[in-house]
Design a protein around this motif. Sequence first.
Motif, PDB file in Angstrom:
ATOM      1  N   ASP A 139      -9.383 -53.639 -17.505  1.00 50.40           N
ATOM      2  CA  ASP A 139      -8.048 -54.215 -17.419  1.00 50.40           C
ATOM      3  C   ASP A 139      -7.540 -54.463 -18.835  1.00 50.40           C
ATOM      4  O   ASP A 139      -8.224 -55.068 -19.649  1.00 50.40           O
ATOM      5  CB  ASP A 139      -8.089 -55.540 -16.648  1.00 50.40           C
ATOM      6  CG  ASP A 139      -8.370 -55.333 -15.175  1.00 50.40           C
ATOM      7  OD1 ASP A 139      -8.081 -54.228 -14.681  1.00 50.40           O
ATOM      8  OD2 ASP A 139      -8.887 -56.266 -14.533  1.00 50.40           O
ATOM      9  N   ARG A 146       7.210 -47.925  -8.608  1.00 49.92           N
ATOM     10  CA  ARG A 146       5.836 -48.413  -8.486  1.00 49.92           C
ATOM     11  C   ARG A 146       4.885 -47.274  -8.133  1.00 49.92           C
ATOM     12  O   ARG A 146       3.787 -47.173  -8.689  1.00 49.92           O
ATOM     13  CB  ARG A 146       5.781 -49.514  -7.421  1.00 49.92           C
ATOM     14  CG  ARG A 146       4.417 -50.184  -7.298  1.00 49.92           C
ATOM     15  CD  ARG A 146       4.471 -51.320  -6.288  1.00 49.92           C
ATOM     16  NE  ARG A 146       3.173 -51.936  -6.118  1.00 49.92           N
ATOM     17  CZ  ARG A 146       2.662 -52.859  -6.929  1.00 49.92           C
ATOM     18  NH1 ARG A 146       3.358 -53.257  -7.971  1.00 49.92           N
ATOM     19  NH2 ARG A 146       1.468 -53.368  -6.704  1.00 49.92           N
ATOM     20  N   ALA A 177       4.445 -44.982 -11.227  1.00 50.63           N
ATOM     21  CA  ALA A 177       3.669 -45.630 -12.289  1.00 50.63           C
ATOM     22  C   ALA A 177       2.175 -45.494 -12.037  1.00 50.63           C
ATOM     23  O   ALA A 177       1.401 -45.171 -12.953  1.00 50.63           O
ATOM     24  CB  ALA A 177       4.061 -47.097 -12.402  1.00 50.63           C
ATOM     25  N   ARG A 178       1.768 -45.756 -10.788  1.00 47.28           N
ATOM     26  CA  ARG A 178       0.346 -45.635 -10.460  1.00 47.28           C
ATOM     27  C   ARG A 178      -0.138 -44.198 -10.642  1.00 47.28           C
ATOM     28  O   ARG A 178      -1.219 -43.944 -11.173  1.00 47.28           O
ATOM     29  CB  ARG A 178       0.092 -46.117  -9.033  1.00 47.28           C
ATOM     30  CG  ARG A 178       0.190 -47.629  -8.857  1.00 47.28           C
ATOM     31  CD  ARG A 178      -0.513 -48.061  -7.583  1.00 47.28           C
ATOM     32  NE  ARG A 178       0.113 -47.451  -6.408  1.00 47.28           N
ATOM     33  CZ  ARG A 178       1.048 -48.042  -5.671  1.00 47.28           C
ATOM     34  NH1 ARG A 178       1.471 -49.263  -5.998  1.00 47.28           N
ATOM     35  NH2 ARG A 178       1.561 -47.439  -4.614  1.00 47.28           N
ATOM     36  N   ARG A 226      -0.413 -43.241 -14.397  1.00 45.80           N
ATOM     37  CA  ARG A 226      -1.565 -43.825 -15.100  1.00 45.80           C
ATOM     38  C   ARG A 226      -2.822 -43.023 -14.815  1.00 45.80           C
ATOM     39  O   ARG A 226      -3.619 -42.731 -15.719  1.00 45.80           O
ATOM     40  CB  ARG A 226      -1.765 -45.279 -14.674  1.00 45.80           C
ATOM     41  CG  ARG A 226      -2.945 -45.932 -15.381  1.00 45.80           C
ATOM     42  CD  ARG A 226      -3.112 -47.383 -15.029  1.00 45.80           C
ATOM     43  NE  ARG A 226      -4.217 -47.971 -15.792  1.00 45.80           N
ATOM     44  CZ  ARG A 226      -4.598 -49.226 -15.681  1.00 45.80           C
ATOM     45  NH1 ARG A 226      -3.976 -50.047 -14.873  1.00 45.80           N
ATOM     46  NH2 ARG A 226      -5.611 -49.674 -16.399  1.00 45.80           N
ATOM     47  N   GLY A 236       8.723 -49.327 -17.396  1.00 44.51           N
ATOM     48  CA  GLY A 236       7.609 -49.799 -16.568  1.00 44.51           C
ATOM     49  C   GLY A 236       6.642 -48.679 -16.244  1.00 44.51           C
ATOM     50  O   GLY A 236       5.413 -48.865 -16.311  1.00 44.51           O
ATOM     51  N   THR A 256       2.853 -48.596 -17.823  1.00 48.67           N
ATOM     52  CA  THR A 256       1.708 -48.561 -16.906  1.00 48.67           C
ATOM     53  C   THR A 256       0.828 -47.355 -17.174  1.00 48.67           C
ATOM     54  O   THR A 256      -0.398 -47.449 -17.198  1.00 48.67           O
ATOM     55  CB  THR A 256       2.199 -48.541 -15.445  1.00 48.67           C
ATOM     56  OG1 THR A 256       3.008 -49.690 -15.201  1.00 48.67           O
ATOM     57  CG2 THR A 256       1.027 -48.531 -14.479  1.00 48.67           C
ATOM     58  N   LEU A 315      -1.412 -47.651 -20.252  1.00 49.95           N
ATOM     59  CA  LEU A 315      -2.549 -48.573 -20.225  1.00 49.95           C
ATOM     60  C   LEU A 315      -3.864 -47.823 -20.334  1.00 49.95           C
ATOM     61  O   LEU A 315      -4.854 -48.346 -20.861  1.00 49.95           O
ATOM     62  CB  LEU A 315      -2.522 -49.410 -18.940  1.00 49.95           C
ATOM     63  CG  LEU A 315      -1.351 -50.393 -18.802  1.00 49.95           C
ATOM     64  CD1 LEU A 315      -1.468 -51.153 -17.490  1.00 49.95           C
ATOM     65  CD2 LEU A 315      -1.310 -51.364 -19.980  1.00 49.95           C
TER      66      LEU A 315
END
Length: 596
Positions: free
Chosen positions: A24, A197, A200-201, A204, A321, A325, A328
Amino acid sequence: MDRIPDGRRDGRTVSPAEKAQARDVSLRRIGGLFTAHRGPLATVVAIIVASSIIAMATPFLLRAVIDRALPERDLTLLAWLVAGMVAVAAVTSVLGVAQTWISTRVGQQVMHRLRADVFAHLQRQSIGFFVRTRTGEVQSRITNDIGGMQAVVTSTATSIAANLTTVVATTIAMLALSWRLTLVSAVVLPPALWLTRRVARLRREITAQRQRELADLTVTIEEGLSVSGVRLAKTLGTGPALVDRFTASSARLVDLELRSELAGRWRMAAMSIVFAAIPAVIYLGAGLPGTAGTLTIGTLVAFTALQGNLFRPLMGLLNVGVTLTASLALFARIFEYLDLPVEVAEPARPVPLDPATARGHLRVEDVTFSYPGSDTAALAGVSLDVPAGTSLALVGETGSGKSTLAALISRLHDPDAGRITIDGIDLRDLRPADLAAVVGVVSQETYLLHGTVRDNLRYARPDATDADIEAATRAARIHDLIAALPDGYDTMVGSRGHRFSGGEQQRLAIARTLLRDPRILVLDEATSALDTETERAVQRALDELARGRTVVTIAHRLSTVRDADRIAVLDHGRIVESGTHDALLDRRGRYAALVG
């Protein structure tokens, strides 16, 4: 923080890179990268707010043109309104240039600091880290991963501020024009957030896969296109297999890039359709009984223009966003390196040792050492005393611990128990620079940089004069050969020194060590890979180098150590015999067996 234990997942081995992606990453930590730039960032935010507020004047000027200046044929008012529109555009453009310059400068400074910090931290890692890490993996982290962060680091903060300010200001302006039509426009938000959303997932996950693939590609390039790699491929005939490996990796990158781009495009297409339908709904709403007659043409046109302008900053805000994401995965890989513990740490309170006055008395006191992951000690309870100016030879079969002890003396590793001292000072209490100045190492594996002969020699001592360099090369029995080259000391040595033979490379390495003038010299099988004639030349250079110094010699050819003041025989990490050459032969023990 969730951790993935070593082992297997879904029937396959979990790589360190994949474990990095599971970490994380705190947004607070990412924000901490910008802490030192609060002043410039505050200026950028102020510029953005001012620019957004000024830009909001345009729709109200447009409404006045349509509802007042044109119907009333008021040319003076029309001229002022049009001039106001041009002035708004000019001022916002100038502010935009200033914002871009400041934000880009801040972003590049953050990137520079991140690259420098990672490089500096990796320089502090022990040799064990680089033994465990794939060739090319480190380069990929510093270049590909940090390079992939650039868009996020240089524009994310300003993009959030700019788009958020614009969205808020536009929404306020829309509410001022018509709160009813604003509510109608708000129906776009739920699908926009839901689609964002999901993308974004997906982004990543794809980014993590892409960076691992880029690392594999870098490894293939590093291994396949180095001088040693090309030589190995040509002699083994593995060139076509390397090409196939590179091509397959590159093809997988193409697929990942396509998936990443399409993941964003179908969302953009869906949102474009939704936003395109909103003006039609607004016109329909304007004609409904509850609103008919309450809106002027100018208000309707101005509102529609505002609503259209809302699309870009709103999508920009949502895109930030998605990008953040996805990034990351990159931050996880970089922070993983920054969080690596330093196995051989610098002392918090170093003990001073002047290399110019150091005597070079070396002691090894009950040292035990095991390599990570090994159940067997490479060294166990080893104790040695080497007075200043004397020589010690370490002999034994392969794997007996000779090179391990040499690595501990130069502090490439720290012992698990016991200690090693120079003039009574524990190596762990010395500054790395002081230790490197006192302990010189000449090993079998000579590494020369891709530069001139002079550059390679000055790498050891940047302030060395040409006279110092020539004196060192004469002592190393290499000056005449260098002087005979067409470009002399300005001759390029080639990648990893392949311009020179193995013996010539060794003598260049000896000259480089001579420039540092260390009090303690570690010779780790420095002549084991050389032919007899070359070995004699190198040995003469080594004898010159060893004069007046404390010397620890490791050699398979026992003829090179017979004159040592003391010989220690190692077996499975322990000293089983020690003494002079003649004394050990008289004992008829392990040393005598090695000689015989």
